[in-house]
Structures are given as C-alpha cells and as structure tokens.
Scaffold this motif. Structure first.
Motif, short mmCIF file in Angstrom:
data_model
loop_
_atom_site.label_atom_id
_atom_site.label_comp_id
_atom_site.label_asym_id
_atom_site.label_seq_id
_atom_site.Cartn_x
_atom_site.Cartn_y
_atom_site.Cartn_z
N UNK A 1 0.61 -1.16 0.02
CA UNK A 1 0.03 -0.09 -0.08
C UNK A 1 0.81 1.09 -0.09
N UNK A 2 0.52 2.39 -1.02
CA UNK A 2 1.48 3.26 -0.90
C UNK A 2 1.59 4.18 0.23
N UNK A 3 0.61 4.19 1.09
CA UNK A 3 0.71 5.36 2.23
C UNK A 3 -0.18 4.72 3.35
N UNK A 4 -0.17 5.37 4.14
CA UNK A 4 -1.10 4.83 5.55
C UNK A 4 -1.15 6.15 6.48
N UNK A 5 -1.50 6.02 7.83
CA UNK A 5 -1.58 6.84 8.81
C UNK A 5 -0.91 6.51 9.87
N UNK A 6 -0.64 7.55 10.75
CA UNK A 6 0.26 7.42 11.99
C UNK A 6 -0.76 6.46 12.82
N UNK A 7 -1.90 6.64 12.91
CA UNK A 7 -2.85 5.77 13.99
C UNK A 7 -2.79 4.32 13.46
#
Length: 473
Positions: free
Chosen positions: A208-214
């Motif tokens: 997956x190319x990006x995510x979130x800190x949470x």
C-alpha cells in the motif's frame, strides 16, 4: 497544496513533489537521479521547483538531489545530523542548508517541521507537513526509511553493507527510541514512506503506498512493540542480505554524485568493437531470456534478463570500476534506454554502448571463437538422483532466510552476491546450481562460467520444484 508521489518500481522507491498552489513554489523529497519527471510534473501543474531535500544518505540508489539542484537551481536542504562521520561532504560546495532536529522551513505557505529520527541511519530526518492556510494543524509526515507501511527501517545496513563494525544493535536501540517520538504524533497524520514492497530496506514492507500514523500504531509490528529488548531482537532477525552495491551507494551519496546533465543516446557498437572492449576488460551484460542465453552466448557475458530486479543484480555482481556493454535482443533501443536508466540510478555510468548478441557472436566466431553454453538440469532430475554427473556438488545461491527454511541435503550454501569472493570455497567437479525458482541460478551459472567454472550447471525450477518433486515421490 499539490501532492504527488512518484514511484520507481525497479527500486520500490517513493519520492514526492509537494507544492504550494498559491505561490507556485514546490519541493521534491528523495528524488531519483533523472530530473525530467519532476521538472515535467511541476511544469504541468504550474509549479517551479524551489526546494530539494532528502530524508537521509541513501544506500539503495544514487540520490538525484544534486542533479535536480543543477537542473532547477532549487535550494538544497540536507541533514546536518549524525555526527562527523555522516555529513554530506558536498553540502558546503553546493550551498546546501543543513537541517537539524526542531528546525522548520517554508515552501510557499507549506510548513515542514524537521524531526531527527535516527536508527536506520544516524543522520535520518522525517518531515511533518502543514498546509498553513487551512489552520487545521499538521497533515502528514514524510518518514523516508524510518517507518514504512507495515514495517520499520532496518538498522543493520551500516554494519552489513557499509562495514561499520558493531553498529547493528546500537542502531536498533536508537531506532526504538526514535519510534517513541513517532508514537507521540497525532493519529490522523498521513504517513508517506520512502519505499514499498520489494525494497531491501526492510523485511516486511507493505504494498500500500501510504498509511496513517494511527493505523501504523495498530498494525505495524515495529511501531507496536513497546519492549526495547523484544524490538531489538525482532528487528535484527531475518533481514534480507543487502545487495552488494549498497556500500557503493553510501559512498557516492555521501561524497556527492556526479551531475550527469543531458545524456546523449548510447552508441550502437559493431560486433568487432564489442569483442575488442571485452578483451580490454569490459563486462558484456546480456539482457535476453535465460533460455536464449544458455543456448549460446559471448564468453564472459553475464546473463541478467531485463526485469524489475535488473539493476539490483547487476549492481550486486559487477565491479564499479569496469566498462559495461549491453547486449540487447532485436536492436531494441527502448530497452537500451530503460536498462541504462536503471543502471544510472545505482551509479553504474560506465556503459560503453550496446549491440545485439548475434552481432557479438558473429564477430567472436569470425575470430575463431566458440560460443558459450550453459548445461541445464531439471529440479525433478536432481530430486530423482538419476543420471547425475559423477562427483557433483549442489550449490544453493539463495539468501540465508531461504536456506534456513529448507534446503537440499548436502548442498553448499553461498548467496549469489558472494560467489565472486568465495569462489575458492566451491568444490571440484560439476556444480549443480539452484535458487528458489530458477531465475537467480541462471544468473549465477553465467557468473560462474565467467569466473572459469565451465562445469556449472543450471538447475531449472529451483528449490521449489525440487521440494515438490520429492513430495510427489
């Protein structure tokens, strides 16, 4: 705010162009060596590249920061962290601004807050990005090789690739401390990493190319491990062997990559010129399929069929102080350009030209030479043990983790990237060479033939086919 991730598939590398649409200013983060895609994208969006930065001194590709700086005049912003041994040696000459923990800089109305996040490397930085006109606080964080989707940066490269002794465990502990700061970031921040699945900069990177800190706090094993001792043991276990060219990349990126500028097309060579260059020490790199290569090749050639792993294998096996000649089927000029681009991204710039394998073989035959061939053996035949050459040895060129998961009894284990250095460890007699599925062993047998082991035999199908044949029996 304009935001675009540019993804280089062969290196599984992500760079970013981020712009302020109100002022037209833009920054590029962790650029590859070819500046054209960034310049063209900025122009198409009505932006100009005014700033260029990178998260750390890269080990897996030649940084494009200097190249883009020369092409655009954009201001260089580089890490000033890491101590005397991990400084950019070209920073002063290029007028770069050095960044430290707690600094911030503006690109138009966009604010970039600097976090020193060492562990993967001593000088590593992350950047927290805020679109200030929205007055909603930070939006995301550029984490480079610090935190990936599903994984964290490996802390063993300084020791394994750059040969800086006794740094793995210390790096792991430093990385653990940096992760404490990461956990304190707001959960809603988007996470923009420097690599994806397929990179050797970690062991479990997500696609997956990006995510979130949470989300990474919940799903990323490295972020979620709160015991330092457990983290250190886990992050050092099972890391893949780093490609051998990583050490060269560290040196090049620390000292300053050569600025190439506009490149003229690679010249086509006639077969006689190829033979003369090979006589003088050039390495021919044959891009045909493994089967076509095995049926007849110019002696001394290294077989590396073009794929997303092309540059990784060439960089792992070929010295940086020799000329290269590309042998490309069907006079495919587009393939020549792609291969040259990929090699340039890891600093292999000494490419004399290209020719077709047929032209090289014809010239070799005209000199009285005989084409090389690589004998083939199926994994099923190896499993049956019938009709094998006498006094043979099985050679496994897979990585350590693959070997540990299962191997042919009695096999000699030498990872492919170490064959040149450990040639003397190979026994006499025919060498039956295998990998996991057959791709690496075809490259390895071509290297062994180049090194004089003409008795090397490629085991097609590899360990997987051997294991399946044994189970079927």
């Amino acid at each position: 705010m304009f935001f675009k991730q540019l993804y280089g598939q062969p290196l599984a590398q992500a760079s970013y162009l981020i712009g302020c649409q109100a002022t037209g200013e833009a920054i590029v983060v962790d650029p590859l060596r070819d500046p054209a895609p960034y310049i063209e994208l900025a122009r198409s969006e009505g932006l100009r590249i005014t700033h260029i930065t990178e998260t750390h001194i890269h080990a897996d590709f030649v940084s494009g920061a200097r190249e883009l700086h020369a092409a655009t005049g954009g201001r260089l912003l580089l890490s000033g962290e890491g101590g005397d041994d991990w400084q950019y040696r070209f920073a002063a000459a290029d007028g770069a601004t050095l960044l430290h923990d707690g600094d911030h800089f503006m690109v138009g109305n966009l604010r970039f807050d600097v976090m020193h996040t060492p562990g993967h490397t001593p000088e590593h930085l992350s950047f927290v990005v805020t679109d200030t006109p929205r007055a909603a606080g930070p939006m995301g964080v550029l984490t480079g090789d610090f935190v990936f989707v599903g994984d964290v940066g490996r802390p063993d490269l300084l020791e394994k690739a750059a040969k800086v002794a006794n740094t793995m465990e210390a790096g792991a502990r430093t990385l653990f401390a940096s992760l404490q700061r990461f956990r304190a970031l707001p959960d809603h921040l988007q996470l923009w990493p420097g690599h994806g699945a397929g990179s050797a900069c970690g062991k479990a990177l997500g696609a997956v190319p990006s995510s979130t800190v949470g989300y990474e706090k919940r799903a990323n094993w490295g972020v979620g491990t709160t015991s330092e001792s457990e983290f250190v043991a886990a992050v050092l276990e099972g890391q893949p062997e780093p490609p051998r060219y990583f050490a060269e990349m560290k040196r090049i990126n620390r000292d300053g990559p050569v600025v190439l500028g506009a490149l003229a097309p690679l010249p086509p060579l006639d077969g006689a010129d190829v033979c003369r260059r090979v006589d003088a020490g050039a390495w021919p790199i044959d891009l045909r399929s493994a089967a076509d290569f095995a049926a007849g090749f110019l002696p001394g050639s290294l077989s590396v069929p073009y794929s997303k792993s092309f540059s990784t294998w060439v960089g792992s096996l070929v010295p940086y102080d020799v000329d290269l000649v590309l042998l490309v089927p069907d006079a495919d000029v587009a393939l020549v350009d792609r291969a040259r681009r990929d090699l340039s991204r890891i600093g292999l710039d000494r490419i004399a030209g290209w020719a077709t394998p047929d032209a090289a073989l014809s010239a070799h035959a005209a000199r009285g030479g005989v084409r090389g061939t690589v004998p083939q053996l199926t994994a099923a035949a190896l499993a049956d043990g019938i009709g094998l050459p006498a006094a043979h040895a099985v050679v496994d060129v897979r990585g350590q983790s693959e070997w540990a998961a299962g191997h042919v009894p009695g096999a000699v284990h030498i990872p492919m990237g170490e064959l040149s250095d450990r040639l003397g460890e190979l026994p006499g007699g025919p060498l039956l060479v295998h990998c996991q599925s057959g791709a690496r062993s075809a490259i390895a047998t071509s290297l062994l033939h180049r090194l004089g082991r003409l008795d090397a035999v490629n085991v097609s199908g590899g360990y997987v086919a051997w294991r399946d044949a044994r189970r079927g029996g």
